[in-house]
Design a protein around this motif. Structure first.
Motif, short mmCIF file in Angstrom:
data_model
loop_
_atom_site.label_atom_id
_atom_site.label_comp_id
_atom_site.label_asym_id
_atom_site.label_seq_id
_atom_site.Cartn_x
_atom_site.Cartn_y
_atom_site.Cartn_z
N MET A 285 0.82 -1.21 0.00
CA MET A 285 0.00 0.00 0.00
C MET A 285 0.86 1.26 0.00
O MET A 285 0.52 2.25 -0.65
CB MET A 285 -0.94 -0.01 1.20
CG MET A 285 -2.06 -1.02 1.08
SD MET A 285 -3.31 -0.84 2.37
CE MET A 285 -3.99 0.76 1.97
N SER A 286 1.98 1.21 0.73
CA SER A 286 2.87 2.37 0.71
C SER A 286 3.47 2.57 -0.67
O SER A 286 3.62 3.71 -1.14
CB SER A 286 3.98 2.21 1.76
OG SER A 286 3.48 2.44 3.05
N ALA A 287 3.82 1.48 -1.34
CA ALA A 287 4.33 1.61 -2.71
C ALA A 287 3.29 2.24 -3.62
O ALA A 287 3.61 3.12 -4.44
CB ALA A 287 4.74 0.23 -3.24
N ASP A 288 2.03 1.82 -3.48
CA ASP A 288 0.95 2.41 -4.29
C ASP A 288 0.77 3.88 -3.95
O ASP A 288 0.54 4.71 -4.85
CB ASP A 288 -0.36 1.66 -4.04
CG ASP A 288 -0.35 0.25 -4.61
OD1 ASP A 288 0.57 -0.09 -5.39
OD2 ASP A 288 -1.27 -0.53 -4.26
N GLY A 289 0.85 4.22 -2.66
CA GLY A 289 0.70 5.61 -2.27
C GLY A 289 1.81 6.48 -2.82
O GLY A 289 1.57 7.60 -3.29
N LEU A 290 3.03 5.98 -2.78
CA LEU A 290 4.16 6.73 -3.32
C LEU A 290 4.05 6.92 -4.82
O LEU A 290 4.35 7.99 -5.36
CB LEU A 290 5.47 6.02 -2.97
CG LEU A 290 5.94 6.17 -1.53
CD1 LEU A 290 6.98 5.12 -1.17
CD2 LEU A 290 6.50 7.58 -1.29
N SER A 291 3.59 5.87 -5.52
CA SER A 291 3.42 5.98 -6.96
C SER A 291 2.39 7.05 -7.31
O SER A 291 2.60 7.87 -8.21
CB SER A 291 2.99 4.62 -7.54
OG SER A 291 2.73 4.72 -8.91
N ARG A 292 1.27 7.04 -6.58
CA ARG A 292 0.22 8.03 -6.85
C ARG A 292 0.74 9.43 -6.53
O ARG A 292 0.49 10.39 -7.28
CB ARG A 292 -1.02 7.71 -6.02
CG ARG A 292 -2.18 8.69 -6.27
CD ARG A 292 -3.39 8.32 -5.43
NE ARG A 292 -4.45 9.30 -5.54
CZ ARG A 292 -5.38 9.31 -6.47
NH1 ARG A 292 -5.39 8.37 -7.40
NH2 ARG A 292 -6.31 10.26 -6.51
N TYR A 293 1.46 9.58 -5.41
CA TYR A 293 2.03 10.88 -5.05
C TYR A 293 2.96 11.38 -6.16
O TYR A 293 2.93 12.56 -6.54
CB TYR A 293 2.78 10.75 -3.73
CG TYR A 293 3.77 11.87 -3.47
CD1 TYR A 293 3.35 13.11 -3.02
CD2 TYR A 293 5.14 11.67 -3.71
CE1 TYR A 293 4.27 14.13 -2.80
CE2 TYR A 293 6.05 12.69 -3.49
CZ TYR A 293 5.61 13.92 -3.04
OH TYR A 293 6.52 14.93 -2.83
N ARG A 298 4.18 15.14 -7.42
CA ARG A 298 5.57 15.46 -7.74
C ARG A 298 5.74 15.88 -9.19
O ARG A 298 6.47 16.84 -9.48
CB ARG A 298 6.44 14.23 -7.43
CG ARG A 298 7.89 14.56 -7.24
CD ARG A 298 8.13 15.21 -5.89
NE ARG A 298 9.51 15.66 -5.75
CZ ARG A 298 9.97 16.24 -4.66
NH1 ARG A 298 9.17 16.48 -3.63
NH2 ARG A 298 11.24 16.62 -4.59
N MET A 299 5.07 15.17 -10.10
CA MET A 299 5.22 15.51 -11.51
C MET A 299 4.58 16.85 -11.86
O MET A 299 4.89 17.42 -12.91
CB MET A 299 4.60 14.40 -12.38
CG MET A 299 5.29 13.04 -12.23
SD MET A 299 7.01 13.06 -12.80
CE MET A 299 6.76 13.19 -14.57
N ALA A 300 3.69 17.33 -10.99
CA ALA A 300 3.04 18.62 -11.25
C ALA A 300 3.82 19.79 -10.68
O ALA A 300 3.45 20.95 -10.90
CB ALA A 300 1.63 18.60 -10.64
#
Length: 301
Positions: A285-293, A298-300
């Motif tokens: 879940m943390s990996a999924d959260g980091l990916s979404r972040y 971050r990309m914005a």
């Protein structure tokens, strides 16, 4: 001035100690709980209350740090026993109508929902109290202050009580006996910059003790806050290395899990402690959260 006693109730989540806590504070006409725990741990909560000579009917108030299932799942049931449920304004609608929350969790956990989390009943509307940032919550002779602390979730409060800060999940996951802390970073609202700001705000309160929901009361908040900041910084460095190749979700989860488990082994975590950390902070879940972040925030930038 004498400290008011605070009792840590171990909810023995999935049969494991030191994974999820509910904190009990007595007052003149009953008790306050900080966190209800999930519906699946209600038998453990009732047993823990009984050991204190109490029943669920003695719980007059429940202060929720946020509405994730491991923290708030039993709040609806407790409201039906007469408890008033206090919560962040963003989280309140989901306690009255938890259908979207349950549907979202079901997409993640599937047929494990019932075993993991039990029933998530709506909170009785007459028993729900929305709390403002900085509000002093007066319950008998007790005084709590709600502190808005986003980063893990937008609807997250910490609560300052005397010299003790109940830090929910924004204070990380720390199992007693190990000089080690993990940062739980689930989707969809993970925001590392806001989390760092929340740590700075908590630090400014100068608590002498800190009580993360996962798990226990610690008397070294300076070390604790620094460990949260370091965990966030480490996760960002890992993310900056992992994301440019745009790996598939499964590969990203495995990479993150391996990275964190290697860190835990280096710290000398026992198998039992490793499992407690995983129950309190599922690494996928943390990996999924980091990916979404990364993609949404971050990309914005």
């Amino acid at each position: 001035m004498a400290k008011t006693p605070v009792t840590t109730l171990d909810l023995n989540f999935q049969g494991r100690p030191q994974a999820i806590a509910s904190y009990l504070v007595r007052h003149s006409t009953g008790v306050v709980l900080v966190e209800s725990g999930p519906g699946s741990t209600l038998p453990a909560l009732e047993a823990a209350l009984a050991k204190e000579g109490l029943s669920p009917r003695d719980v007059t108030h429940v202060l929720l740090t946020h509405i994730h299932l491991d923290h708030a799942g039993a709040a609806g049931w407790l409201s039906r026993q007469g408890a008033q449920i206090l919560v962040h304004p963003i989280g309140a609608p989901h306690l009255l109508n938890p259908e979207k929350l349950i549907a979202s969790a079901t997409r993640i956990y599937g047929d494990r929902m019932g075993t993991l989390w039990g029933d998530f009943l709506p909170v009785e509307e007459s028993r729900l109290r929305v709390v403002a940032d900085g509000e002093e919550i007066v319950i008998g002779d007790l005084r709590f202050t709600a502190v808005d602390t986003p980063g893990h979730a937008e609807h997250h409060y910490a609560y300052l009580f005397e010299d003790l800060l109940f830090s929910g999940d924004v204070g990380g996951v720390r199992i007693p006996g190990y000089p080690y802390l993990r940062v739980p970073m689930p989707p969809p609202e993970l925001h590392l910059e806001r989390w760092h700001a929340s740590v700075a705000r908590m630090r400014s309160l100068k608590p002498a003790r800190i009580a993360p929901t996962h798990f226990g009361i610690f008397d070294d908040p300076g070390w604790h806050f620094s460990a949260v900041d370091q965990g966030l910084e480490s996760a960002l460095r890992w993310l900056e290395a992992a994301m440019p190749s745009d790996p598939p979700a499964d590969e990203l989860r495995q990479s993150f899990t391996t990275w964190v488990e290697d860190e835990g082994r280096a710290m000398g975590l026992s198998p039992e402690a490793t499992q407690a950390y995983e129950l309190a902070n599922p690494l996928g879940m943390s990996a999924d959260g980091l990916s979404r972040y990364w993609k949404k925030v971050r990309m914005a930038m």
